[in-house]
Structure formats: C-alpha cells, structure tokens
Design an enzyme around this catalytic site. Structure first.
Site, mmCIF file in Angstrom:
data_model
loop_
_atom_site.group_PDB
_atom_site.id
_atom_site.type_symbol
_atom_site.label_atom_id
_atom_site.label_comp_id
_atom_site.label_asym_id
_atom_site.label_seq_id
_atom_site.Cartn_x
_atom_site.Cartn_y
_atom_site.Cartn_z
ATOM 1 N N GLU A 163 0.996 -1.049 -0.431
ATOM 2 C CA GLU A 163 -0.315 -0.036 0.005
ATOM 3 C C GLU A 163 0.761 1.043 0.473
ATOM 4 O O GLU A 163 0.524 2.170 0.714
ATOM 5 C CB GLU A 163 -1.047 -0.048 1.075
ATOM 6 C CG GLU A 163 -1.824 -0.996 0.493
ATOM 7 C CD GLU A 163 -2.628 -1.887 2.555
ATOM 8 O OE1 GLU A 163 -2.866 -0.376 3.217
ATOM 9 O OE2 GLU A 163 -3.478 -2.061 2.034
ATOM 10 N N GLU B 148 -5.272 -11.536 -1.000
ATOM 11 C CA GLU B 148 -5.673 -10.961 0.039
ATOM 12 C C GLU B 148 -7.246 -11.054 -0.621
ATOM 13 O O GLU B 148 -7.847 -10.127 0.221
ATOM 14 C CB GLU B 148 -5.383 -9.651 0.777
ATOM 15 C CG GLU B 148 -4.157 -9.613 1.178
ATOM 16 C CD GLU B 148 -3.502 -7.632 1.432
ATOM 17 O OE1 GLU B 148 -4.647 -7.178 1.905
ATOM 18 O OE2 GLU B 148 -2.709 -8.044 1.915
HETATM 19 O O1 G3I Z 1 -4.821 -9.456 18.945
HETATM 20 C C1 G3I Z 1 -5.933 -8.569 19.403
HETATM 21 C C2 G3I Z 1 -6.105 -8.862 20.542
HETATM 22 O O2 G3I Z 1 -5.462 -9.445 21.610
HETATM 23 C C3 G3I Z 1 -6.807 -7.671 21.255
HETATM 24 O O3 G3I Z 1 -8.142 -8.164 21.504
HETATM 25 C C4 G3I Z 1 -7.450 -6.406 19.889
HETATM 26 C C5 G3I Z 1 -8.392 -5.823 20.328
HETATM 27 O O4 G3I Z 1 -8.525 -4.551 18.619
HETATM 28 O O5 G3I Z 1 -6.739 -6.251 19.250
HETATM 29 C C6 G3I Z 1 -5.823 -7.999 18.646
HETATM 30 O O6 G3I Z 1 -5.174 -7.673 17.654
HETATM 31 C C7 G3I Z 1 -5.672 -6.942 16.496
HETATM 32 C C8 G3I Z 1 -5.285 -8.417 14.639
HETATM 33 O O7 G3I Z 1 -5.780 -7.599 13.586
HETATM 34 C C9 G3I Z 1 -5.884 -9.753 15.452
HETATM 35 O O8 G3I Z 1 -7.310 -9.486 15.306
HETATM 36 C C10 G3I Z 1 -4.948 -5.751 15.901
HETATM 37 O O9 G3I Z 1 -5.837 -4.332 16.774
HETATM 38 C C11 G3I Z 1 -5.303 -4.864 14.972
HETATM 39 O O10 G3I Z 1 -5.099 -4.301 14.005
HETATM 40 C C12 G3I Z 1 -4.940 -6.508 13.886
HETATM 41 O O11 G3I Z 1 -5.348 -6.042 12.023
HETATM 42 C C13 G3I Z 1 -5.185 -6.109 11.188
HETATM 43 C C14 G3I Z 1 -4.875 -5.405 10.374
HETATM 44 O O12 G3I Z 1 -4.519 -5.634 8.904
HETATM 45 C C15 G3I Z 1 -3.884 -3.754 11.012
HETATM 46 O O13 G3I Z 1 -2.478 -5.537 11.247
HETATM 47 C C16 G3I Z 1 -5.947 -7.605 10.700
HETATM 48 O O14 G3I Z 1 -5.546 -8.763 11.083
HETATM 49 C C17 G3I Z 1 -5.767 -7.562 9.090
HETATM 50 O O15 G3I Z 1 -6.417 -8.483 7.873
HETATM 51 C C18 G3I Z 1 -4.978 -6.734 8.687
HETATM 52 O O16 G3I Z 1 -4.822 -6.719 7.334
HETATM 53 C C19 G3I Z 1 -4.852 -6.049 6.066
HETATM 54 C C20 G3I Z 1 -3.304 -5.926 5.134
HETATM 55 O O17 G3I Z 1 -2.623 -6.203 6.153
HETATM 56 C C21 G3I Z 1 -3.088 -4.896 4.032
HETATM 57 N N1 G3I Z 1 -4.155 -5.197 3.272
HETATM 58 C C22 G3I Z 1 -5.656 -5.089 3.969
HETATM 59 C C23 G3I Z 1 -5.748 -5.802 5.187
HETATM 60 C C24 G3I Z 1 -6.909 -5.704 5.414
HETATM 61 O O18 G3I Z 1 -6.751 -4.529 6.787
#
Ligand code: G3I
Length: 356
Positions: free
Chosen positions: A147, A262
């Site tokens: 991105e 993705e």
């Molecule tokens: O694991 C913690 C959990 O313990 C806590 O209770 C919770 C509360 O917010 O957060 C959890 O972590 C989150 C994690 O996902 C697992 O669910 C993070 O806050 C959250 O920031 C994280 O989000 C991920 C996001 O990227 C940021 O890294 C998403 O899972 C993931 O699907 C998303 O993926 C992105 C790709 O990397 C790039 N393209 C877009 C795609 C969707 O946004």
C-alpha cells in the site's frame, strides 16, 4: 507411409499416455491456492488448521510478520508467532507468502516517530535484512512494499503519506526491494496494493501508478517479480474486466507476474438472504479472477482468511442489518460456499482463455 494396425495401436497408446501425462500436468498446473491466517485463530482452531492443511498450497501469516508484531522492541526481533505458522506450513508441504516488509500501518510506536532520512533508511535496511535473511529458503515470496500508492493518487502526488515516504520519498521502494533482493536472491518480490479492479477514475489512476512503480524499479535495475492484487472486492461495484486483463497483460509484457494476495468479498451492501449473498459474492470473484487470468496466469490465489468465522470485514464494513459478513470461501461451519467453487473453476483456467 500407410499406417499399420500395429502402428495405429502404438500411436493410440502413445496418445493415451500423452493424454494421461497432460492430465497429470493439468492437475499439477492448477493455479496454487492459499489463505492468510492469524496466529490466534491458528492456535485456537483445530478445524481451521485441518482445512488449511487440506485446501492450501500457500499460507500467509496475516499479521505476524508486520512491524507491530516483530519490532515492538526496537533493538530486537520477535519471530516466535510467525515461526509457528511457517513451521506448520513447512511440515505440511505448503509454500509461505511473507506479508509485509514495509507498510505505513501496523507500526510500533517508536517506528511511527522516525523522521531522520539516514536513521529511517538504516532501520529499514536492518529490518529487511533480518526478516528476509531469517526466512531465506522458507518464505518463497514477499510483499516487499504494501500500500505505497495513495488511496486517490494523482500524477503529481502518487504516493501514500507514510512515515517511510516522509523520510525517504520514492526511494523507500528502491531501498526495500534492493535490500530484499540482496538478502534472498531466490525470493519472489512483490509490490502489493489494493483497488486495481473497478471502473472509475481513481482506480484507473492506481493501475497507472502501479505500472509506473514497476518501471521505476526496472529502470534502476532493481529486481521486481510480481504485483500483488489484494482484491478486497466490493460486491456492489462492477469489475472493470478489460482493465484488469490489460493490466495483467502489460505486467506480463514487462516480465512481471501477478498474484492475488488478499482475496475476499466486501458484502456490506448485498441483500440479507445468505444464499443470494453467496451467489453474488461468487459472481464477483468469477468476474475478477477470469479477467485477471485472461491477462496472465497468477502465481497464486490467496484469500484473506479461509472461513467466515474470522474476517476483518466485520469490523471495517459493517452491514446495516448487523448480519455477519460472508466474505470468504468457507462458511462459519467450514462448509464450502459458491465462492470456493468459483475459485476452483478459476484455478483450472488457462491464460489467454476468455471466460464467459
Ligand atoms: O490480537 C489482538 C487482541 O488481543 C485484541 O483484543 C484486539 C483488540 O483490538 O486486537 C487484536 O489485534 C488486532 C489484530 O488485527 C488481530 O485481530 C489488531 O488490533 C488489529 O490492528 C489487527 O488488524 C489487522 C490489520 O491488517 C492491521 O495489521 C487485521 O487483522 C488484518 O486483517 C489487516 O490486514 C490488512 C493487510 O495487512 C493489508 N491489506 C488490508 C488488510 C485489511 O485491513
């Protein structure tokens, strides 16, 4: 020469053998399928692990190789979460796709503070060397930059505003790719980005910009192997099939592959009935994959999760009726949905063949 019966039989046997070989080849040549998985689901869900083992050729650690997982501690590297997924993949004969070496999001607090160009470059190089080096021979392909194109790019302002761009400008891409290539010359290096598939001016500019990025690296003689289409597909938007095919074809002309990294379907605007939703989701997947494959055979089709039990779409694209999203190939009970059939059909398509 007149064909003899013996000659005919020999010929028939040979063509049967050839057909069998072609069949075996075709089976082997299915476009590889994969899924991303996050460590919490991976650890807690044995059924999910079984489905990953059964269905996937490739696995992407969804979050565990991002800076906010690996680099909470500035001086060190925390690999244990990614290691668990990589070990599972290797044990089960799966390839691993690495996500992502550079992204403006998912950064630890200290990295968000980076400002000085020299210091930022040092940190970036050190990170890419350590992460790519650690998994050389285990992670076959990497989203090197994720991105980096602005959400709504213009020719004058094509880049996403990130800590990396503020400190390094466009060189961020050169540094990341050159370092990854030097560290693991065998890895396939990917520019990963989203919104390449719709029929509007913003998306068209994004397609132009990704080509410009590829050409930039090629002009600098820095290896770039693939463009990753994230393909978070909006079910309510039409796929610009001609444009998707043209982009994949043009990348092919440049010697650059494509990969679906993705895939999922954003179904927030679709009708409530789950069967209708699943049908329409499969339709958009068929349109996208068909158009892409017509332009070039992708290196893999990877979905952003495998079952509707766990998906980011629920948090980011909430439905008005508060029904749960159904963006993935398996439903919440691990049953294959029409989207799975759409992917299976696409995996059998060959490049250059127009799909109905
Ligand atoms: O694991 C913690 C959990 O313990 C806590 O209770 C919770 C509360 O917010 O957060 C959890 O972590 C989150 C994690 O996902 C697992 O669910 C993070 O806050 C959250 O920031 C994280 O989000 C991920 C996001 O990227 C940021 O890294 C998403 O899972 C993931 O699907 C998303 O993926 C992105 C790709 O990397 C790039 N393209 C877009 C795609 C969707 O946004």
């Amino acid at each position: 020469m007149r064909p003899t019966r013996r000659g005919f039989l020999a010929g028939a046997t040979a063509s049967l053998a050839a057909a069998q070989a072609a069949g075996a080849l075709a089976a082997r040549e299915l476009i590889p399928f994969g899924s991303a998985v996050m460590i919490s689901d991976f650890r807690s869900d044995a059924k999910l692990r079984a489905q990953l083992a059964k269905l996937c050729d490739v696995i992407t650690p969804m979050n565990e190789l991002k800076w906010d997982w690996v680099r909470q501690n500035r001086s060190g590297f925390a690999f244990e979460n990614a290691d668990e997924i990589v070990a599972f993949a290797r044990k089960n004969g799966k390839a691993v796709h690495g996500h992502a070496l550079l992204w403006g999001d998912a950064l630890p607090a200290w990295a968000k503070e980076l400002r000085d160009p020299k210091e930022t470059e040092r940190e970036l190089v050190r990170h890419v060397e350590a992460v790519v080096g650690k998994y050389a021979g285990q992670i076959a392909s990497w989203d090197v930059v994720n991105e980096v194109i602005a959400h709504e790019p213009t020719p004058a302002s094509p880049w996403r505003d990130t800590v990396w761009h503020r400190a390094l400008g466009p060189r961020l891409v050169d540094i990341a790719f050159a370092t990854a290539a030097r560290t693991d010359p065998a890895a396939r290096l990917v520019i990963n980005d989203y919104d390449f598939e719709n029929d509007d001016a913003r998306t068209a500019e994004r397609r132009r910009q990704v080509l410009a990025l590829v050409r930039r690296l090629q002009d600098l003689k820095i290896p770039v192997h693939e463009v990753g289409f994230q393909a978070h597909l909006y079910a309510e938007k039409a796929i610009d099939r001609r444009a998707v095919t043209a982009l994949a074809r043009e990348l092919g002309r440049l010697g650059v592959g494509v990969r679906v990294t993705e895939l999922d379907v954003i179904d927030w605007k679709l009708p409530a009935d789950p069967r209708e939703r699943d049908r329409l989701a499969a339709e958009v997947v068929t349109a996208f994959l068909g158009a892409l494959i017509e332009g070039q055979r992708p290196q893999a089709i990877i979905t952003w999760g495998l079952t509707d039990r766990s998906t980011w779409i629920n948090e980011v694209f909430k439905r008005n009726d508060s029904a749960r999203a159904r963006p993935l190939p398996l439903d919440a009970d691990y049953r294959p949905k029409p989207m799975m059939a759409a992917i299976e059909a696409a995996r059998r398509l060959s490049e250059g063949r127009r799909v109905p």
